[in-house]
Design an enzyme around this catalytic site. Sequence first.
Site, PDB file in Angstrom:
ATOM      1  N   GLY A  69     -61.880 -45.647  45.395  1.00 23.65           N
ATOM      2  CA  GLY A  69     -60.659 -46.020  44.690  1.00 23.65           C
ATOM      3  C   GLY A  69     -60.567 -47.517  44.416  1.00 23.65           C
ATOM      4  O   GLY A  69     -60.137 -47.932  43.336  1.00 23.65           O
ATOM      5  N   THR A  70     -60.969 -48.340  45.379  1.00 24.70           N
ATOM      6  CA  THR A  70     -60.835 -49.791  45.208  1.00 24.70           C
ATOM      7  C   THR A  70     -61.666 -50.276  44.026  1.00 24.70           C
ATOM      8  O   THR A  70     -61.182 -51.020  43.167  1.00 24.70           O
ATOM      9  CB  THR A  70     -61.278 -50.516  46.501  1.00 24.70           C
ATOM     10  OG1 THR A  70     -60.458 -50.058  47.572  1.00 24.70           O
ATOM     11  CG2 THR A  70     -61.156 -52.020  46.371  1.00 24.70           C
ATOM     12  N   ASN A 149     -48.849 -45.080  48.834  1.00 31.47           N
ATOM     13  CA  ASN A 149     -49.616 -44.642  50.007  1.00 31.47           C
ATOM     14  C   ASN A 149     -48.887 -44.889  51.318  1.00 31.47           C
ATOM     15  O   ASN A 149     -49.270 -44.348  52.346  1.00 31.47           O
ATOM     16  CB  ASN A 149     -50.975 -45.343  50.047  1.00 31.47           C
ATOM     17  CG  ASN A 149     -50.860 -46.834  49.896  1.00 31.47           C
ATOM     18  OD1 ASN A 149     -50.350 -47.335  48.875  1.00 31.47           O
ATOM     19  ND2 ASN A 149     -51.297 -47.570  50.892  1.00 31.47           N
ATOM     20  N   GLN A 177     -53.831 -41.352  45.881  1.00 27.82           N
ATOM     21  CA  GLN A 177     -53.180 -40.458  46.853  1.00 27.82           C
ATOM     22  C   GLN A 177     -52.844 -39.088  46.270  1.00 27.82           C
ATOM     23  O   GLN A 177     -52.546 -38.164  47.023  1.00 27.82           O
ATOM     24  CB  GLN A 177     -51.896 -41.104  47.400  1.00 27.82           C
ATOM     25  CG  GLN A 177     -52.141 -42.278  48.339  1.00 27.82           C
ATOM     26  CD  GLN A 177     -52.812 -41.887  49.653  1.00 27.82           C
ATOM     27  OE1 GLN A 177     -52.766 -40.728  50.088  1.00 27.82           O
ATOM     28  NE2 GLN A 177     -53.448 -42.848  50.291  1.00 27.82           N
ATOM     29  N   ALA A 198     -62.842 -39.836  46.931  1.00 24.68           N
ATOM     30  CA  ALA A 198     -63.105 -38.478  47.446  1.00 24.68           C
ATOM     31  C   ALA A 198     -62.620 -38.284  48.881  1.00 24.68           C
ATOM     32  O   ALA A 198     -62.244 -37.178  49.278  1.00 24.68           O
ATOM     33  CB  ALA A 198     -64.604 -38.184  47.361  1.00 24.68           C
ATOM     34  N   HIS A 199     -62.621 -39.373  49.671  1.00 24.04           N
ATOM     35  CA  HIS A 199     -62.283 -39.198  51.095  1.00 24.04           C
ATOM     36  C   HIS A 199     -60.804 -38.923  51.332  1.00 24.04           C
ATOM     37  O   HIS A 199     -60.397 -38.638  52.456  1.00 24.04           O
ATOM     38  CB  HIS A 199     -62.754 -40.412  51.914  1.00 24.04           C
ATOM     39  CG  HIS A 199     -62.008 -41.687  51.673  1.00 24.04           C
ATOM     40  ND1 HIS A 199     -61.278 -42.304  52.658  1.00 24.04           N
ATOM     41  CD2 HIS A 199     -61.882 -42.471  50.579  1.00 24.04           C
ATOM     42  CE1 HIS A 199     -60.743 -43.430  52.171  1.00 24.04           C
ATOM     43  NE2 HIS A 199     -61.103 -43.541  50.914  1.00 24.04           N
ATOM     44  N   THR A 235     -77.500 -47.164  40.671  1.00 23.07           N
ATOM     45  CA  THR A 235     -77.894 -45.760  40.882  1.00 23.07           C
ATOM     46  C   THR A 235     -76.741 -44.982  41.493  1.00 23.07           C
ATOM     47  O   THR A 235     -76.126 -45.426  42.466  1.00 23.07           O
ATOM     48  CB  THR A 235     -79.126 -45.711  41.815  1.00 23.07           C
ATOM     49  OG1 THR A 235     -80.157 -46.470  41.199  1.00 23.07           O
ATOM     50  CG2 THR A 235     -79.596 -44.287  42.059  1.00 23.07           C
ATOM     51  N   CYS A 327     -55.583 -49.257  55.489  1.00 27.11           N
ATOM     52  CA  CYS A 327     -56.385 -50.301  54.857  1.00 27.11           C
ATOM     53  C   CYS A 327     -55.710 -51.651  55.044  1.00 27.11           C
ATOM     54  O   CYS A 327     -56.301 -52.684  54.840  1.00 27.11           O
ATOM     55  CB  CYS A 327     -56.578 -50.011  53.369  1.00 27.11           C
ATOM     56  SG  CYS A 327     -56.020 -48.419  52.843  1.00 27.11           S
TER      57      CYS A 327
HETATM   58  C1  LIG Z   1     -53.102 -45.867  46.700  1.00 22.87           C
HETATM   59  C2  LIG Z   1     -54.473 -46.284  47.101  1.00 22.87           C
HETATM   60  N1  LIG Z   1     -55.244 -46.941  46.222  1.00 22.87           N
HETATM   61  C3  LIG Z   1     -56.489 -47.333  46.518  1.00 22.87           C
HETATM   62  C4  LIG Z   1     -57.025 -47.088  47.767  1.00 22.87           C
HETATM   63  C5  LIG Z   1     -58.426 -47.516  48.060  1.00 22.87           C
HETATM   64  O1  LIG Z   1     -59.296 -46.420  47.977  1.00 22.87           O
HETATM   65  P1  LIG Z   1     -60.750 -46.457  48.656  1.00 22.87           P
HETATM   66  O2  LIG Z   1     -60.519 -46.420  50.130  1.00 22.87           O
HETATM   67  O3  LIG Z   1     -61.420 -45.203  48.141  1.00 22.87           O
HETATM   68  O4  LIG Z   1     -61.425 -47.682  48.193  1.00 22.87           O
HETATM   69  C6  LIG Z   1     -56.263 -46.432  48.737  1.00 22.87           C
HETATM   70  C7  LIG Z   1     -56.759 -46.210  50.114  1.00 22.87           C
HETATM   71  O5  LIG Z   1     -56.007 -46.090  51.052  1.00 22.87           O
HETATM   72  C8  LIG Z   1     -54.951 -46.009  48.387  1.00 22.87           C
HETATM   73  O6  LIG Z   1     -54.173 -45.354  49.252  1.00 22.87           O
END
Ligand SMILES: Cc1ncc(COP(=O)(O)O)c(C=O)c1O
Length: 378
Positions: A69-70, A149, A177, A198-199, A235, A327
Amino acid sequence: MIYLDNAATTPLDPEVFEAMKPYMLNDFGNPSSTHSHGRKTRAALESARQQIASLLNAEPGEIVFTSGGTEADNALLRGAIQVHGVQHVITSPIEHHAVSHTLEVLARQGWFKLHHVTLDEKGHINLDDLETLLKENPHAVVSLMHANNEIGNLLDIERAGELCHYYNAWFHSDTVQTVGHLRHDLSRLKVDGMTAGAHKFHGPKGVGFMFVRKKKRIEPFIHGGAQERNMRGGTENVYGVVGMAKALELAYRDMDAHARHIRALKLRMTAQLREAIPGVSFHGDSEDLKRSLYTILNVCLPECDESGQLLFNLDQQGISASGGSACSSGEPGGSHVLKALYPSCKGASVRFSFSRFNTVEDIDQAVRALEQLCCIPA
Ligand SMILES: Cc1ncc(COP(=O)(O)O)c(C=O)c1O
């Protein structure tokens, strides 16, 4: 041990692991190679892309694989801002740091002027204010998350998308989320870019995707090879992508049953906490099942001597929860979301987040533990 921190990450579904195994052990070819080893993994990659696209009602070419996601948030925001020569970006004060830090860094470098929409007292985006900002700042990029989140608040993403579309803005939504927990129909939804990891839905860590609408292409964030149709060099994480597609397939197959089960857990916890702990309340709109994501409950506990140690004490009792978002557990000065909404709040905050693997017993035990830790007079 009880795991109630599923907004931070979820356990891998064993069925997902089974789907990934062949690509971890035997089918190792580089999907960019043209020989048979490469063609085999290329086929798996494209079939995963097809499957994800079809679940979201998107086109396969609109799905770009990332490391999570980041990266997807960074790539979409930087890419859209660069391509469209944007002067104004509109966001909210309670975005995930993957969005807010990216925008703050770029704004400091002078790329654009950053505007923040106001929130109502429950932490919902004020859509009238969004419209005013859109009117004043044409051709903006807008970034508003689908579900927060930390407090679970849901954006009216349809309405936000309509407004952005009407005012010719490029609309990004961090849907990390909600993907795998709510259905997204991208043929209808007026979003130009959205993100997933995915996690968060029982897939593997370190893999995600971004949706980039066909006619709203962006500059690549990671330069390198021509992978992902020149949108993301490097890759591809083949077994991760295969696992992600399987996880999304399972999430969609049983979404209604999972949602029913998890909603019942959230309701149970809310009711039991109200009964057990006088003065308990819920941050944001996380108590409202219609206006918040069913997987998240952010509890505000009355202040007591032990408030500072609450998470540690819960952990000692075998219960994993979070004080904000995992996070950002190292965030100096506490959660930026709670600070934006409750600048003078002194009570302790615990975010519980649920998955289909949680049980009624997990909830009952967590409530009992909180009750003991909350210094309730006998
Ligand atoms: C709303 C939101 N955006 C982005 C992220 C970041 O995703 P990733 O951990 O896959 O980099 C998170 C992770 O907690 C999240 O809750």
